[in-house]
Design an enzyme around this catalytic site. Structure first.
Site, PDB file in Angstrom:
ATOM      1  N   ASP A 182     -10.180   2.918  14.266  1.00 36.78           N
ATOM      2  CA  ASP A 182      -9.664   2.000  13.171  1.00 36.78           C
ATOM      3  C   ASP A 182      -9.557   0.434  13.793  1.00 36.78           C
ATOM      4  O   ASP A 182      -9.874   0.288  15.058  1.00 36.78           O
ATOM      5  CB  ASP A 182      -8.271   2.089  12.847  1.00 36.78           C
ATOM      6  CG  ASP A 182      -7.199   2.266  13.913  1.00 36.78           C
ATOM      7  OD1 ASP A 182      -7.501   2.163  14.798  1.00 36.78           O
ATOM      8  OD2 ASP A 182      -6.019   2.067  13.273  1.00 36.78           O
ATOM      9  N   SER A 231      -3.403  -2.466  11.058  1.00 32.23           N
ATOM     10  CA  SER A 231      -4.121  -1.058  11.512  1.00 32.23           C
ATOM     11  C   SER A 231      -5.470  -0.926  10.709  1.00 32.23           C
ATOM     12  O   SER A 231      -6.566  -1.602  10.761  1.00 32.23           O
ATOM     13  CB  SER A 231      -3.254   0.161  10.990  1.00 32.23           C
ATOM     14  OG  SER A 231      -3.694   1.349  11.542  1.00 32.23           O
ATOM     15  N   HIS A 232      -5.674  -0.106   9.788  1.00 37.05           N
ATOM     16  CA  HIS A 232      -6.872   0.396   9.157  1.00 37.05           C
ATOM     17  C   HIS A 232      -7.084  -0.316   7.703  1.00 37.05           C
ATOM     18  O   HIS A 232      -8.015   0.047   7.236  1.00 37.05           O
ATOM     19  CB  HIS A 232      -6.738   1.921   8.832  1.00 37.05           C
ATOM     20  CG  HIS A 232      -5.575   2.587   8.096  1.00 37.05           C
ATOM     21  ND1 HIS A 232      -4.447   2.337   8.598  1.00 37.05           N
ATOM     22  CD2 HIS A 232      -5.386   2.732   6.929  1.00 37.05           C
ATOM     23  CE1 HIS A 232      -3.617   2.653   7.893  1.00 37.05           C
ATOM     24  NE2 HIS A 232      -4.118   3.008   6.775  1.00 37.05           N
ATOM     25  N   ASP A 239      -7.074  -1.454  14.785  1.00 39.59           N
ATOM     26  CA  ASP A 239      -6.130  -1.825  16.269  1.00 39.59           C
ATOM     27  C   ASP A 239      -6.696  -0.711  17.249  1.00 39.59           C
ATOM     28  O   ASP A 239      -5.810  -0.918  18.283  1.00 39.59           O
ATOM     29  CB  ASP A 239      -4.963  -1.949  15.763  1.00 39.59           C
ATOM     30  CG  ASP A 239      -4.227  -0.699  15.274  1.00 39.59           C
ATOM     31  OD1 ASP A 239      -4.892   0.105  14.503  1.00 39.59           O
ATOM     32  OD2 ASP A 239      -2.981  -0.396  15.528  1.00 39.59           O
ATOM     33  N   LYS A 283      -0.697   6.246  19.733  1.00 37.88           N
ATOM     34  CA  LYS A 283      -1.513   6.915  19.623  1.00 37.88           C
ATOM     35  C   LYS A 283      -2.694   6.010  20.171  1.00 37.88           C
ATOM     36  O   LYS A 283      -2.773   4.949  20.158  1.00 37.88           O
ATOM     37  CB  LYS A 283      -2.219   7.482  18.289  1.00 37.88           C
ATOM     38  CG  LYS A 283      -1.963   6.684  17.286  1.00 37.88           C
ATOM     39  CD  LYS A 283      -2.216   7.226  15.815  1.00 37.88           C
ATOM     40  CE  LYS A 283      -2.006   6.168  14.553  1.00 37.88           C
ATOM     41  NZ  LYS A 283      -1.070   5.560  14.227  1.00 37.88           N
ATOM     42  N   ASP A 340      -5.863   2.503  17.479  1.00 42.74           N
ATOM     43  CA  ASP A 340      -5.008   3.800  17.710  1.00 42.74           C
ATOM     44  C   ASP A 340      -5.665   4.969  17.119  1.00 42.74           C
ATOM     45  O   ASP A 340      -5.270   6.033  17.599  1.00 42.74           O
ATOM     46  CB  ASP A 340      -3.544   3.269  17.833  1.00 42.74           C
ATOM     47  CG  ASP A 340      -3.392   2.955  16.168  1.00 42.74           C
ATOM     48  OD1 ASP A 340      -4.381   2.875  15.385  1.00 42.74           O
ATOM     49  OD2 ASP A 340      -2.241   2.654  16.092  1.00 42.74           O
ATOM     50  N   ARG A 341      -6.419   4.865  16.144  1.00 45.25           N
ATOM     51  CA  ARG A 341      -6.944   6.110  15.342  1.00 45.25           C
ATOM     52  C   ARG A 341      -8.292   6.179  15.849  1.00 45.25           C
ATOM     53  O   ARG A 341      -8.884   5.463  16.224  1.00 45.25           O
ATOM     54  CB  ARG A 341      -6.742   5.712  13.893  1.00 45.25           C
ATOM     55  CG  ARG A 341      -5.578   5.343  13.291  1.00 45.25           C
ATOM     56  CD  ARG A 341      -5.933   5.522  11.890  1.00 45.25           C
ATOM     57  NE  ARG A 341      -4.445   5.208  11.221  1.00 45.25           N
ATOM     58  CZ  ARG A 341      -4.284   5.554  10.038  1.00 45.25           C
ATOM     59  NH1 ARG A 341      -5.300   6.299   9.214  1.00 45.25           N
ATOM     60  NH2 ARG A 341      -2.969   5.674   9.198  1.00 45.25           N
TER      61      ARG A 341
HETATM   62  C1  G16 Z   1       0.744   4.632  10.929  1.00 49.75           C
HETATM   63  C2  G16 Z   1       1.754   5.275  11.995  1.00 49.75           C
HETATM   64  C3  G16 Z   1       1.260   6.911  12.031  1.00 49.75           C
HETATM   65  C4  G16 Z   1       1.123   7.524  10.476  1.00 49.75           C
HETATM   66  C5  G16 Z   1       0.235   6.655   9.802  1.00 49.75           C
HETATM   67  C6  G16 Z   1       0.305   6.983   8.357  1.00 49.75           C
HETATM   68  O1  G16 Z   1      -0.401   4.641  11.472  1.00 49.75           O
HETATM   69  O2  G16 Z   1       1.505   4.809  13.296  1.00 49.75           O
HETATM   70  O3  G16 Z   1       1.982   7.465  13.062  1.00 49.75           O
HETATM   71  O4  G16 Z   1       0.824   8.838  10.581  1.00 49.75           O
HETATM   72  O5  G16 Z   1       0.756   5.344   9.820  1.00 49.75           O
HETATM   73  O6  G16 Z   1       1.307   6.744   7.717  1.00 49.75           O
HETATM   74  P1  G16 Z   1       1.458   6.702   6.274  1.00 49.75           P
HETATM   75  O7  G16 Z   1       0.969   8.132   5.496  1.00 49.75           O
HETATM   76  O8  G16 Z   1       3.056   6.370   5.909  1.00 49.75           O
HETATM   77  O9  G16 Z   1       0.551   5.792   5.580  1.00 49.75           O
HETATM   78  P2  G16 Z   1      -1.296   3.343  11.853  1.00 49.75           P
HETATM   79  O10 G16 Z   1      -2.763   3.665  12.573  1.00 49.75           O
HETATM   80  O11 G16 Z   1      -1.522   2.759  10.117  1.00 49.75           O
HETATM   81  O12 G16 Z   1      -0.481   2.253  12.554  1.00 49.75           O
END
Ligand code: G16
Length: 562
Positions: free
Chosen positions: A288, A117-118, A290, A389, A292-293
């Protein structure tokens, strides 16, 4: 003819998927013997044998370092485990929302997404493997628990070591496997096509084209941060909707994201914030790794908090053609997300659900036809068009609202606060804190706030006093299947509706990340334009005092403030 062989292996104890898949340093996947193989086998083992026969699996990812090696491993292990067909994004690249879309479109048994992800990438960065189920959504806890259980006892995996696919050429490749009556098929597909088709059905592309390239068009700046979104932004926003080519920046996906965090927030997308401050652009967004953000900015860098973003989309939802067809079934937000969406739900008489952090918790509600729009404070916004998302969907939703209301981002946001009141929100992240210290701080805090004597206590900072009304460790009972998720974050709720929340992130790869969230509602029109950091300073002070975070972790400042 490819051979299927069985390879002996030893289990690892640390392959528990986090908030969204297994995320570790690249070195862990690359250097620990059979680490990736074990996890891929454990994941595929959760797919019932009858679903593998005739079943398809979608594979994509954000193109980060080690992804190509991982795709080849998935191909070899999936083939050996009797999966009939893999559908893979060209060069292994496909955004998380596009994978979700494709799983649903081709009725695949699931998908594997290679992303952290990010989190930063490159040889010294992070890698991740995430499994999505046939609905297109992230595997729910029942499935991730099974993956973890299998990974703890795995003794062997199955693999076709000689099988190699050409990831760059679009089209079908078939492979004969020893002792298998049917050939194994790999289909390399364009990463954008089916996702773009879906968006054309959701939005009014003619109106968006007018907004971006008509006679009185607005100027936009979209930053793909060298993640997977480059090809999507280029094809959809520039080529199809007519925004000039230089509206999109950092659009070449890079294995190390150009050395940056592909994280669309005010800290890591600082270049975009700077460019927007100049006043040349009317609308800005970043994505981000991938895709989704998303982060949305207005002219002069006006920041739209993600909790507000979903609320604005909720308040203007009928301007989006998709919802004119489907109706509005319900709204949802994760627990730490501010209550801005609640005010819209109340005013529009739409049911609101409060779920734990993690997009996977929205899936059941969507599948049951109870949820249309949802969002999270962590820069996630989306709807039931897929089960992830969706960054570009959020951008098109905002552009639709701009086209309909013919106002600027700032005007829309300010009108919204005037009408619904404003939830001031901030999040403090303390990244890579020593795990033991972080766990102890959370444990001590839990003990403190669960003590009956904590309720009714008054806490003062400056001229503000807050009285504790309720405190707990958030627990969620899924209204669809009744499953219970415990320990989802410590909440301190005050009598005026303000909230302090602490939780440990489930997406980091080293040490622990402590998140502190503050949410406070204000309806006095004289006060709604204040700086959130000034407005929330007393509550931040109270949170730090109650938790003793600084004393217990040795951190005197957060790494990121949102
Ligand atoms: C993932 C989840 C999201 C979540 C985020 C933050 O996002 O898909 O639903 O809100 O992590 O999680 P945490 O607060 O546990 O770090 P992504 O974009 O990283 O896949």
């Amino acid at each position: 003819m490819s051979k299927i062989i069985t390879v002996k292996t030893k289990p690892y104890a640390d392959q528990k998927p986090g908030t969204s898949g297994l995320r570790k340093r690249v070195a862990v996947f690359q250097k620990s013997q059979k680490y990736a193989e074990n996890f891929i086998q454990s994941t595929i083992s959760t797919i019932e044998p009858q679903d593998r026969q005739g079943g398809s699996l979608v594979v994509g990812g954000d193109g980060r370092f080690f992804a190509k090696d991982a795709v080849q491993l998935i191909v070899q292990i999936a083939a050996a485990n009797g999966i009939d067909r893999l559908v893979i994004g060209q060069n292994g690249i496909m955004s998380t929302p596009a994978v979700s879309c494709l799983i649903r479109e081709i009725k695949a048994v699931g998908g594997i997404i290679l992303t952290a992800s990010h989190n930063p990438g490159g040889p010294n960065g992070d890698f991740g493997i995430k499994y999505n189920i046939s609905s297109g959504g992230p595997a729910p806890e029942g499935v991730t628990d099974r993956i973890f259980q299998i990974s703890k006892t795995i003794e062997e995996y199955f693999i076709c070591p000689d099988l190699k696919v050409d990831l760059s050429t679009i089209g079908k490749q078939t492979f004969d496997l020893e002792n298998r009556p049917k050939p194994f098929t790999v289909e390399i597909v364009d990463s954008v096509d089916s996702y773009a088709n879906m968006l054309r059905d959701i939005f009014d592309f003619a109106a968006l084209k007018e907004l971006l390239s008509g006679p009185s068009h607005i100027k936009v700046r979209l930053d793909a941060m060298h993640g997977v979104m480059g090809p999507y932004v280029t094809k959809i926003i520039c080529e199809e909707l007519g925004a000039p080519a230089n509206s999109a920046v950092n659009c070449i996906p890079k294995e190390d994201f150009g050395g940056h965090h592909p994280d669309p927030n005010l800290t890591y997308a600082a270049d975009l914030v700077e460019a927007m401050r100049g006043g040349e652009y009317d609308f800005g967004a970043a994505f981000d790794g991938d895709g989704d953000r998303n982060m949305v900015l207005g002219k002069h860098g006006f920041f739209v908090n993600p909790s507000d973003s979903v609320a604005v989309i909720g308040a203007n939802i009928t301007s989006i053609p998709y919802f004119q067809k489907t109706g509005v079934k319900g709204f949802a937000r994760s627990m730490p997300t501010s209550g801005a969406l609640d005010s819209v739900a109340k005013a529009t008489k739409v049911q609101l659900y409060e779920t734990p952090t993690g997009w996977k918790f929205f899936g059941n509600l969507m599948d049951a036809g109870r949820l249309s729009l949802c969002g999270e404070e962590s820069f996630g916004t989306g709807s039931d068009h897929i089960r992830e998302k969706d960054g570009l969907w959020a951008v098109l939703a905002w552009l639709t609202i701009l086209a309909t209301r013919k106002q600027s981002v700032e005007e829309i946001m300010k009108d919204h606060w005037q009408k619904f009141g404003r939830n001031f929100f901030t999040r403090y992240d303390y990244e890579e804190v020593d795990s033991d210290a972080a766990n102890k701080m959370i444990k001590d805090l839990e003990m403190l706030i669960l003590d009956a004597a904590f309720i009714g206590q008054k806490h003062t900072a400056g001229d503000k006093t807050y009285e504790v009304e309720k405190a707990d460790n958030f627990e969620y009972s899924d209204p669809v299947d009744g499953s219970i998720s415990k320990n989802q974050g410590l909440r301190i709720l005050f009598t005026d509706g303000s909230r302090i929340i602490f939780r440990l992130s489930g997406t980091g790869s080293a040490g622990a990340t402590i998140r502190l969230y503050i949410d406070s509602y204000e309806k006095d029109p004289q006060k709604i334009y204040q700086d959130p950091q000034v407005m929330l300073a007393p509550l931040v002070g109270i949170a730090l005092k109650i938790s003793q975070l600084q004393e217990k972790t040795g951190r005197d400042a957060p790494t990121v403030i949102t």
